[in-house]
Structures are given as C-alpha cells and as structure tokens.
Design an enzyme around this catalytic site. Sequence first.
Site, PDB file in Angstrom:
ATOM      1  N   LYS A   1       0.826  -1.220   0.000  1.00 26.40           N
ATOM      2  CA  LYS A   1       0.000   0.000   0.000  1.00 26.40           C
ATOM      3  C   LYS A   1       0.851   1.258   0.000  1.00 26.40           C
ATOM      4  O   LYS A   1       0.406   2.306  -0.470  1.00 26.40           O
ATOM      5  CB  LYS A   1      -0.895   0.023   1.236  1.00 26.40           C
ATOM      6  CG  LYS A   1      -1.633  -1.248   1.519  1.00 26.40           C
ATOM      7  CD  LYS A   1      -2.735  -1.474   0.538  1.00 26.40           C
ATOM      8  CE  LYS A   1      -3.455  -2.769   0.858  1.00 26.40           C
ATOM      9  NZ  LYS A   1      -4.691  -2.939   0.149  1.00 26.40           N
TER      10      LYS A   1
HETATM   11  C1  LIG Z   1      -0.683  -7.874   2.416  1.00 26.84           C
HETATM   12  C2  LIG Z   1      -1.826  -7.845   1.470  1.00 26.84           C
HETATM   13  N1  LIG Z   1      -1.858  -8.733   0.484  1.00 26.84           N
HETATM   14  C3  LIG Z   1      -2.882  -8.760  -0.388  1.00 26.84           C
HETATM   15  C4  LIG Z   1      -3.944  -7.881  -0.290  1.00 26.84           C
HETATM   16  C5  LIG Z   1      -5.012  -7.921  -1.314  1.00 26.84           C
HETATM   17  O1  LIG Z   1      -4.856  -6.864  -2.239  1.00 26.84           O
HETATM   18  P1  LIG Z   1      -6.085  -6.303  -3.036  1.00 26.84           P
HETATM   19  O2  LIG Z   1      -7.066  -5.827  -2.003  1.00 26.84           O
HETATM   20  O3  LIG Z   1      -5.556  -5.183  -3.839  1.00 26.84           O
HETATM   21  O4  LIG Z   1      -6.636  -7.403  -3.835  1.00 26.84           O
HETATM   22  C6  LIG Z   1      -3.952  -6.936   0.741  1.00 26.84           C
HETATM   23  C7  LIG Z   1      -5.040  -5.962   0.923  1.00 26.84           C
HETATM   24  O5  LIG Z   1      -5.358  -5.183   0.103  1.00 26.84           O
HETATM   25  C8  LIG Z   1      -2.852  -6.892   1.623  1.00 26.84           C
HETATM   26  O6  LIG Z   1      -2.793  -5.977   2.576  1.00 26.84           O
HETATM   27  N1  LIG Z   2      -6.402  -5.479   2.314  1.00 26.09           N
HETATM   28  C1  LIG Z   2      -6.762  -4.135   2.447  1.00 26.09           C
HETATM   29  C2  LIG Z   2      -8.230  -3.904   2.351  1.00 26.09           C
HETATM   30  C3  LIG Z   2      -8.539  -2.590   1.702  1.00 26.09           C
HETATM   31  O1  LIG Z   2      -8.115  -2.645   0.384  1.00 26.09           O
HETATM   32  P1  LIG Z   2      -7.924  -1.398  -0.533  1.00 26.09           P
HETATM   33  O2  LIG Z   2      -6.847  -1.788  -1.474  1.00 26.09           O
HETATM   34  O3  LIG Z   2      -9.221  -1.149  -1.181  1.00 26.09           O
HETATM   35  O4  LIG Z   2      -7.522  -0.221   0.312  1.00 26.09           O
HETATM   36  C4  LIG Z   2      -6.142  -3.591   3.719  1.00 26.09           C
HETATM   37  O5  LIG Z   2      -5.093  -4.082   4.075  1.00 26.09           O
HETATM   38  O6  LIG Z   2      -6.648  -2.697   4.338  1.00 26.09           O
END
Ligand SMILES: Cc1ncc(COP(=O)(O)O)c(C=O)c1O
Ligand SMILES: N[C@@H](CCOP(=O)(O)O)C(=O)O
Length: 468
Positions: free
Chosen positions: A112
């Site tokens: 993120k």
């Molecule tokens: C460590 C981790 N892996 C995978 C995901 C899944 O990613 P996405 O929500 O973009 O599918 C998340 C949350 O978004 C995450 O925090």
């Molecule tokens: N896995 C995410 C959930 C939110 O996902 P987002 O990509 O829409 O912000 C988290 O770790 O918070």
Amino acid sequence: MRYLSTRGQAAPRDFEGVLLAGLAEDGGLFLPESWPELSPAEWRALRGLPYHELAARLLRPFVGDSLTAGELGAMTRDAYAGFGHPAVVPLAQLDTRIFALELFHGPTLAFKDLALQLVGRLFDHALARRGERITVVGATSGDTGSAAIEACRDRAAIDVVILHPEGRTSEVQRRQMTTVPAANIANLAIQGDFDDCQDLVKAMFADAPFRAEMNLAAVNSINWARIAAQIPYYAAAALALGAPDRPVAVSVPTGNFGNVLAAWAARRMGLPIERFIVGSNRNDILARFLAANDMSARPVDPSLSPSMDIAVSSNFERLLFELLGRDAAATADIMTRFRAEGRMPVPDAAWRRATALFDGFALDDQGTLEEIGQLYRECGYLADPHTAVGTAAARARLPADPSLPVVVAATAHPAKFPDAVERATGVRPPLPPRMADLYGREERFSVLPRDLAAVEGFVRRHARRNAG
Ligand SMILES: Cc1ncc(COP(=O)(O)O)c(C=O)c1O
Ligand SMILES: N[C@@H](CCOP(=O)(O)O)C(=O)O
C-alpha cells in the site's frame, strides 16, 4: 484525461477531481475514458530507469493537466526516497520461473505504501491549490490503514478516520495504526468484519449531505489514484524480465481486487502480461467465480492472511465494466442485483472473457503454513502469509508455456505476521529497528458497532475538533 463512472450517472471529471472524489456519486468507480497505450519501442525505452522516473513516465497520461511533468517527477522522487531498498521494488528469484516482486520496503511494510506515499502528496498539492480541507475515511483489513495514516499524518488540511474490524488484524498491523500520535488521525475498531467497514465507508459517501459537509475523500482502492500508482511496479518487474520482448504472467494474492486490476491496467497499456493468477485464502469468492461463474458472497472467515479476509471485492466492478464492453447501465444493474441478492449475475460471455486471462486458486491456512515452510526450506525465503498464497497460486496454476516467468506480488513484510511465520518456519522475523518499540507504544482507538449514525457522529466530532 477524463474519467467516467462505471455506473454512468456521475459527471466525468479530470484526475484531480477523481483523486478528491474517491467514489463516484452514483456509487460507481472511476476509470479513464480511454487507456493510454505505449508501443514496444516506448516500453523498451523505459528499461533501466530509476523506479521514481518510471513511475512518473507511466503516470503522466493519467494525471493529464492536473500536474506538470516537473511536479509529478518531483513527487514520485520524494514519495519513494525513503524506501528501504535502492531498487524500491526489487525482484527475488524463487525458482527457475517464479519471482517475488517485493512491494514491502516502504514505511509501513506493505504494498500500500507504493500508492499511498504518492496519494498523500497528491492530496497536499490539490488541497493547497484549492485552499480546501478534506476528511479521509478509510476501511482496512490491516494494511491500507497504516499506509494511509503514515501518508497523511500531521497534515493541517487532512483529517483521517480509519475503520478496522475489531480483533481481526494482526497485532503489528493494529499497533501500526493505533500508536501514531498525530492529532489529525483517529482509529475506529468496528464490531464486525472488513466488509462491514467497507460498507460503512461507502455508506458515508452515499450520504450526500454528510459527504459534502465533511468533504470526504478516499484512500481505499475505490480511489482511481490508488490503482494508477500501483501500475508502475508491474512494469518495473516485466521490463526487468525482458518485456516487451518477453511476456510474463503475474500471480497476485487478492482481496479487494485492486492490485491485480493494476496489473491488468498495465496490460491495457501494452505491457505483455499474458496471464493473471488470482490467489485467495479460504474467503474464495474470486476463485469460485473464475472456476464456475459463482460470484456469491459468503460470511467472512478469519484466516492467517487477514488482509485478504474480504467477501466482496470492490474493484471487480471495474473489470466487470470492461468485460461488459463498458456498458454502464448493465454494470449498474448487475451491481444493484448483487447488493440485493448476494449473487452477481455475470453474463456467460463476460465470464468467458475473464477466464481467458484470469485464473483463480484458493489456499487454506494449513496450505499457507506449508507454503511458507517450503519457501523457507527450499529457497531460504521468509514469506508473509499473503505472499505465500501468491507463490502457491503461481505453482498450482503455472502457465503451460515454459518460457513465461511468473511475477508474484510479495505484498507484505513477514514481520507484520510474525506468529504465522514462526509457526511455519521456527523463525520469528524481527521488525526493522525504527519500529522496534512498537509493542511499548501507547495505543489510541475507539470501538463502535457497525452503525452508520454512530460512525458519522465520530467522524464529524473528529473533524470539528481538528478544524477548530
Ligand atoms: C498484504 C496484502 N496482500 C494482499 C492484499 C489484497 O490486495 P487487493 O485488495 O488489492 O486485492 C492486501 C489488501 O489489500 C494486503 O494488505
Ligand atoms: N487489504 C486491504 C483492504 C482494503 O483494500 P484497498 O486496497 O481497497 O484499500 C487492507 O489491508 O486494508
């Protein structure tokens, strides 16, 4: 560049408008009116650039007139300067064909940071130009929250309220959010699961008077800027492995579908990504959809990969819109029926278009522990549980073409999930020295039921306290 809502009823706007709007007023998600495309020669010319330059070049068409090239370049340089690896997003080879794209070298140790370090700076720029202030409301299953907090802390023009599901993140994840001593940051533990948090956030955006009063903004991947800023790392990996002259596949541990959608967007820009492998934990709605067109929501089941404990993947709507030939009325209708009935009626032709590119794989906790253990024994690699879902999915769904390398998104640092990693390997991964006192820091958060009025009241009080 203008942006359209997937549901067709919100006014189109430019990048800055989309950045600050987050969710479209009709409940849809913004997408670019058309996809910028690079020729093979243009892709080749990007090989070997420092990551921040690659990011600025690829984001340029999305940003349009909202920033000058110089402003964008300065922002990406600044955003990635503090990352803990000179390559920003290094590749680690795990076997002859599988590579881990390490996306966890940012300040909060998850992918993120790549987007939110930039989004925080984009907010600053837009708010200073407009003389406005915003209230950011975000839902997190563990990682978005701390990355957003880190990106927006101590900003005079930004208040932040992050909702996490009470007791459903790892302790490290919770403490990363709740120990930040910044007056503009507040945390809410919601008595529910991640989907309840996400629904509350979307309900705040749907409450037009409240949205206007608070000038709400989003840090979740409903915000297009999040997705855009996740595209460059797929390009960095593919170019390093020989693209555009050698195609690649990606395997992405998936929850809200934002990260894999960013990879798909890179393909739309001309990057030769031939296969998209979607890894899930036992919350396997996407794997069921890809196997049998069964997109039916089930209650969220806690797992060892809590950031993916998600029943309804927000960003699937963006792919659906594309699979339906950008038919906004059909997208709106399907999304409304999904909301009402809990099952998404995806037309067979659209499902077939999805399966031509995407493959799904679901792994339970036992399989996740075995995968972490195997990676450690065979490659000496310590993977977090989310990354392990991605590597297991890559192995299980390895493309038949032996010349195709698979890039696995390594989405979090193992130290964020020390209990699971220690259980699987006997090794307890330490936090970086700058976070070594995390367990001794004071936590601040409030607990609320999943009640919109209570949450809106909290957000209003938090914003008023900081504004006044
Ligand atoms: C460590 C981790 N892996 C995978 C995901 C899944 O990613 P996405 O929500 O973009 O599918 C998340 C949350 O978004 C995450 O925090
Ligand atoms: N896995 C995410 C959930 C939110 O996902 P987002 O990509 O829409 O912000 C988290 O770790 O918070």
